[in-house]
Motif scaffolding. Sequence first.
Motif, PDB file in Angstrom:
ATOM      1  N   TYR A 176       0.562  -1.130   0.071  1.00 23.54           N
ATOM      2  CA  TYR A 176      -0.044  -0.107   0.039  1.00 23.54           C
ATOM      3  C   TYR A 176       1.100   1.068   0.143  1.00 23.54           C
ATOM      4  O   TYR A 176       0.697   2.323  -0.929  1.00 23.54           O
ATOM      5  CB  TYR A 176      -0.970   0.024   1.428  1.00 23.54           C
ATOM      6  N   GLU A 177       1.904   1.244   0.801  1.00 23.95           N
ATOM      7  CA  GLU A 177       3.128   2.297   0.817  1.00 23.95           C
ATOM      8  C   GLU A 177       3.479   2.607  -0.412  1.00 23.95           C
ATOM      9  O   GLU A 177       3.531   3.817  -1.035  1.00 23.95           O
ATOM     10  CB  GLU A 177       3.971   2.045   1.863  1.00 23.95           C
ATOM     11  N   ALA A 178       3.917   1.715  -1.309  1.00 26.94           N
ATOM     12  CA  ALA A 178       4.410   1.656  -2.450  1.00 26.94           C
ATOM     13  C   ALA A 178       3.468   2.122  -3.559  1.00 26.94           C
ATOM     14  O   ALA A 178       3.645   2.959  -4.407  1.00 26.94           O
ATOM     15  CB  ALA A 178       5.037   0.564  -2.960  1.00 26.94           C
ATOM     16  N   PHE A 179       2.436   1.707  -3.591  1.00 33.87           N
ATOM     17  CA  PHE A 179       1.265   1.931  -4.810  1.00 33.87           C
ATOM     18  C   PHE A 179      -0.055   2.237  -3.909  1.00 33.87           C
ATOM     19  O   PHE A 179      -0.975   1.714  -3.936  1.00 33.87           O
ATOM     20  CB  PHE A 179       1.172   0.854  -5.364  1.00 33.87           C
ATOM     21  N   PRO A 180      -0.042   3.717  -3.575  1.00 33.12           N
ATOM     22  CA  PRO A 180      -1.246   3.906  -2.826  1.00 33.12           C
ATOM     23  C   PRO A 180      -2.575   4.170  -3.686  1.00 33.12           C
ATOM     24  O   PRO A 180      -2.278   4.489  -5.017  1.00 33.12           O
ATOM     25  CB  PRO A 180      -0.962   5.418  -2.232  1.00 33.12           C
ATOM     26  N   PRO A 181      -3.852   4.099  -3.335  1.00 36.11           N
ATOM     27  CA  PRO A 181      -4.955   4.368  -4.389  1.00 36.11           C
ATOM     28  C   PRO A 181      -5.041   5.845  -4.823  1.00 36.11           C
ATOM     29  O   PRO A 181      -4.398   6.501  -4.183  1.00 36.11           O
ATOM     30  CB  PRO A 181      -6.089   3.967  -3.590  1.00 36.11           C
ATOM     31  N   LYS A 182      -5.708   5.951  -5.840  1.00 39.91           N
ATOM     32  CA  LYS A 182      -5.834   7.475  -6.478  1.00 39.91           C
ATOM     33  C   LYS A 182      -6.654   8.195  -5.332  1.00 39.91           C
ATOM     34  O   LYS A 182      -6.368   9.446  -5.092  1.00 39.91           O
ATOM     35  CB  LYS A 182      -6.706   7.519  -7.702  1.00 39.91           C
ATOM     36  N   LYS A 183      -7.550   7.532  -4.485  1.00 41.18           N
ATOM     37  CA  LYS A 183      -8.320   8.568  -3.548  1.00 41.18           C
ATOM     38  C   LYS A 183      -8.527   7.600  -2.309  1.00 41.18           C
ATOM     39  O   LYS A 183      -8.525   6.698  -2.257  1.00 41.18           O
ATOM     40  CB  LYS A 183      -9.925   8.546  -4.240  1.00 41.18           C
ATOM     41  N   GLU A 184      -8.233   8.260  -1.296  1.00 40.58           N
ATOM     42  CA  GLU A 184      -8.113   7.664   0.139  1.00 40.58           C
ATOM     43  C   GLU A 184      -9.386   7.055   0.335  1.00 40.58           C
ATOM     44  O   GLU A 184     -10.556   7.806   0.144  1.00 40.58           O
ATOM     45  CB  GLU A 184      -7.672   8.692   1.030  1.00 40.58           C
ATOM     46  N   PRO A 185      -9.509   5.846   0.810  1.00 39.90           N
ATOM     47  CA  PRO A 185     -10.775   5.366   1.139  1.00 39.90           C
ATOM     48  C   PRO A 185     -11.328   5.634   2.488  1.00 39.90           C
ATOM     49  O   PRO A 185     -11.602   4.863   3.451  1.00 39.90           O
ATOM     50  CB  PRO A 185     -10.424   3.780   1.149  1.00 39.90           C
ATOM     51  N   LEU A 186     -11.712   6.806   2.441  1.00 38.61           N
ATOM     52  CA  LEU A 186     -12.430   7.449   3.838  1.00 38.61           C
ATOM     53  C   LEU A 186     -13.808   7.063   3.667  1.00 38.61           C
ATOM     54  O   LEU A 186     -14.566   7.089   2.588  1.00 38.61           O
ATOM     55  CB  LEU A 186     -12.152   8.937   4.036  1.00 38.61           C
ATOM     56  N   TYR A 187     -14.558   6.960   4.988  1.00 36.21           N
ATOM     57  CA  TYR A 187     -15.775   6.785   4.873  1.00 36.21           C
ATOM     58  C   TYR A 187     -16.621   8.026   4.792  1.00 36.21           C
ATOM     59  O   TYR A 187     -16.214   9.196   5.179  1.00 36.21           O
ATOM     60  CB  TYR A 187     -16.240   6.323   6.378  1.00 36.21           C
ATOM     61  N   VAL A 188     -17.601   8.102   3.825  1.00 35.03           N
ATOM     62  CA  VAL A 188     -18.385   9.140   3.345  1.00 35.03           C
ATOM     63  C   VAL A 188     -19.742   9.132   3.898  1.00 35.03           C
ATOM     64  O   VAL A 188     -20.499   8.216   3.839  1.00 35.03           O
ATOM     65  CB  VAL A 188     -18.617   9.524   1.923  1.00 35.03           C
TER      66      VAL A 188
END
Lengths: 284, 181
Positions: free
Chosen positions: B37-49
Motif C-alpha cells: 500500500y505504501e509503494a502503490f497507494p490508491p488514487k483516492k483515500e478510502p475514507l468513509y463518506v
Amino acid sequence: MAARALTKGLWGLRQSRAITVGYPAAGHFYSTEAAVKSPTLQCMMFQVINDCLTIRSERIMTLPLEKPDFFRVSELFSVKSLFEARVHLGHKKGCRHRLMEPYLYGCRLEQDIIDLDQTVEHLQLALNFTAHVAYRGGVILFVSRQRQFSQLVENTAKGCGEYAHTRYWQGGLLTNAPIQYGPGVRLPDLIVFLSTLNNVFQQHVGIRDAAKMNIPTIGVVDSNCNPSLLTYPVPGNDDTPIAMELYCHLFKMIINRAKDKRKHMELLPSAAPPHASELLKTSN
Amino acid sequence: MAGSRLERFGTVYSRVRDLMRSGVIKPSQKPIWFDVYEAFPPKKEPLYVKPHTRTATKKQEPVPEIFYREDEIRAKFFEHYGSGYRSFLLHKPDFVSTSQRFVDKYMELKSRGELEEAALFEETGKALLAEGITLKKRGAPSVSAESRESRLTDMSAEEQTVGAGSEETTDTADTTNTHTT
C-alpha cells in the motif's frame, strides 16, 4: 540471532587488517598466525553466505516494490478490450449513486456511461496490488452475491488457488471468526468484491466488516454502488456476463503470474541478486 | 492480533500505521499488504463518506448528457421511416445498422454537395434505394402518394412494385415507436 548480530558487528570492525593478533571469531581467540588463518577463513565464508542469504530474502520482498509495473499489468488489457466487454455500460440515471458521479463519462439517453480512461487506471492499480499480495503469499478472498456468476467466481478462485465466498454472508464471518471457526484462524489479507451489492441492492456487509478488521478491499463498482469504503474501487459494469468473465480472467491470470514469479525468484539465485551497495553496507 | 474496528475514522492504512507507531502492533506482526500500500497507494483515500440525506444543495457539475451532431439526422430518420426492418445485431463489434448507413450517406452527401436539408434527406433516401436498401416510409398517406407518383413518372417496372410495397407497409409502420431524444 544475537550471536549473528554480534559477529556481524565485530566482523565489520576488523575487515581488511592483516591477521596478527587474535580475531574474535565465533567466540574463540587464536594467538598464533598459522592457527588463525584457516578457521577464521571458514567462519568468514560462513558469515558471507549467511549475509547473502538474508540480503537475498529481503531483496525478494523489496525488489518488486521498486519497479512501477513489475508484473506487467498494463499488457493484460486496454480501453478497447474493456469497451468490447461492455464494461462502460452503467445503470439508468435514476439508479445513480451520488459518489459515482466523478467516475462517469456521461449519460446517453438516460443510461450512465462509465469513463473507461479512469477505469483503466483504477483496474491497473487494483490488479497490481493483488499481484503483490499474492507474490507475498497473502490469502485472497473473492466475494460476489450475484447468483448468476457464483459458479464463475468459485471456478476462478479454484483456478488460482485462492478462496471464494458466494453464499449468504453470516454476520460474524470476519468480526467473530475465532469463535465461529476456531481460535487462531487466519483472516484474508485481501478481499476482492466482484459485485459490491447484495441481493437486495444494499452495500455488501463484507465491505464494512473488512474495513473494521483492517483488511484492504478491491471492488467492481457499478453506477448504483457506493465506492467510499473500498481501498481500490474499480468503476465498471458488474451485470453483463462478458464483463464478469473479463474481470475473473484478469484476476486469475495476474495471481497465477505473481505466484509463478515468486517461485522463480526463490529458485534462481540470479533472479534476485543482492545489490552491491547492500553488501558493502554490512561489511562496513 | 490487536486491531481497531473504527471503520468511519481514517482509512485502513492510517489506522494500521498509527497502531504500529504506538507499538500496539509489533513490527513482526506487520500486515502483508502494508508495504505494498505504501509503494502503490490508491488514487483516492478510502475514507468513509457520510450519506447526507438533504438534497437541497444543487450539484455544480452534474453528469453531462451525451449527444452527437448525427443525432438530429437519426431523429429525423426514425420519425420518418420508423424503426428499420433489420434488427440490431449488437453481438457483432463491427455491425452497421440501417440508421447508421443513412447517417453516413447523409454526411457524405452533405460534405460533397451544396444541397440544403430537406433535399439532402430525399437524396439520401434515393441513394440508399440505389444501393439496395429499401426504406419503408411511415407517416401521412399523402407523402407516400406523392412519392408513388414520382416513381410512376420514372416509367420503370421495379419502382412500381417498390411503390406498391411501401404503400402496403405504411399501415404496419404506424405501430412502431418513435425514437425521441
